[in-house]
Design an enzyme around this catalytic site. Sequence first.
Site, PDB file in Angstrom:
ATOM      1  N   GLY A   1      -6.276  -0.110  -9.724  1.00 21.31           N
ATOM      2  CA  GLY A   1      -7.140  -0.706  -8.724  1.00 21.31           C
ATOM      3  C   GLY A   1      -6.810  -0.161  -7.348  1.00 21.31           C
TER       4      GLY A   1
ATOM      5  N   GLN B   1      -6.345  -0.413   1.700  1.00 20.18           N
ATOM      6  CA  GLN B   1      -5.405   0.637   1.324  1.00 20.18           C
ATOM      7  C   GLN B   1      -5.873   2.022   1.755  1.00 20.18           C
ATOM      8  OE1 GLN B   1      -5.019  -0.978  -2.904  1.00 20.18           O
ATOM      9  NE2 GLN B   1      -3.054   0.032  -2.547  1.00 20.18           N
TER      10      GLN B   1
ATOM     11  N   CYS C   1       2.244  -0.647  -6.776  1.00 18.05           N
ATOM     12  CA  CYS C   1       1.126  -0.558  -5.841  1.00 18.05           C
ATOM     13  C   CYS C   1       1.025   0.871  -5.331  1.00 18.05           C
ATOM     14  CB  CYS C   1       1.356  -1.526  -4.675  1.00 18.05           C
ATOM     15  SG  CYS C   1       0.063  -1.521  -3.428  1.00 18.05           S
ATOM     16  N   LEU C   2      -0.211   1.370  -5.218  1.00 19.86           N
ATOM     17  CA  LEU C   2      -0.408   2.737  -4.739  1.00 19.86           C
ATOM     18  C   LEU C   2       0.047   2.913  -3.290  1.00 19.86           C
ATOM     19  CD1 LEU C   2      -3.866   3.579  -6.355  1.00 19.86           C
ATOM     20  CD2 LEU C   2      -1.569   4.194  -7.148  1.00 19.86           C
TER      21      LEU C   2
ATOM     22  N   HIS D   1      -3.911  -8.895  -7.611  1.00 17.09           N
ATOM     23  CA  HIS D   1      -3.230  -7.937  -6.742  1.00 17.09           C
ATOM     24  C   HIS D   1      -4.218  -7.357  -5.723  1.00 17.09           C
ATOM     25  CE1 HIS D   1      -0.224  -4.597  -6.055  1.00 17.09           C
ATOM     26  NE2 HIS D   1      -1.333  -4.037  -5.580  1.00 17.09           N
ATOM     27  N   GLU D   2      -5.380  -6.901  -6.207  1.00 20.38           N
ATOM     28  CA  GLU D   2      -6.345  -6.258  -5.309  1.00 20.38           C
ATOM     29  C   GLU D   2      -6.998  -7.252  -4.355  1.00 20.38           C
ATOM     30  OE1 GLU D   2      -6.146  -3.167  -5.021  1.00 20.38           O
ATOM     31  OE2 GLU D   2      -5.067  -2.797  -6.872  1.00 20.38           O
TER      32      GLU D   2
ATOM     33  N   HIS E   1      -4.842  -7.903  -1.429  1.00 18.76           N
ATOM     34  CA  HIS E   1      -4.941  -6.860  -0.396  1.00 18.76           C
ATOM     35  C   HIS E   1      -6.016  -7.194   0.637  1.00 18.76           C
ATOM     36  CE1 HIS E   1      -2.198  -3.589  -1.242  1.00 18.76           C
ATOM     37  NE2 HIS E   1      -2.546  -3.549  -2.511  1.00 18.76           N
TER      38      HIS E   1
END
Length: 183
Positions: free
Chosen positions: A43, A48, A91-92, A133-134, A137
Amino acid sequence: MKIVKYPHPALRQKAQPVTAITAEVRQVAARMLELMYEHEGLGLAAPQVALPWQLIVLNFSADPEDKENEFVAINPVILESKGSVVGREGCLSFPGLYQNVRRAKTVKVQAYNLQGEPYEMLCHDLPARVWQHEIDHLHGILFIDRMGSLGRERSARELEQFVAEFEEEKRKGLLPADLAPRL
């Protein structure tokens, strides 16, 4: 467009609702999907990529050929959550950092697709974790905020390294010098 890394201030910014699905929104969603696949993610949220929009892209299999598990979610919300489970998360925006995080086992989410149509989804386990998680953000909440004290302690060295790399990028002129991180 690139994925920003912690402690970039965009990661702590609360995203604003998308009010119109324009060609730009569609282009951004397409590029976000490309970035997510390039970095082997499940995701990616607009903050981000330093955009303050309530927009996320997901693919629970991380496989660009698996379109059945690919979703674009505009203005997503969690309607219900049930249960609790601890699982490993990354996480990216924190490449290489993984820790256990407690999340709801099941979530019911609502969002709009790129055609402006609302949809709901009931998810369990990994898909539920990805949604949570997303969506976090979009509210400026990072997975490090959800770690227990032991996870934070175990991650301290990596987090310090992310801050040092951020400061070095500013020093080299790769980021604006006045860009202050929000930890």
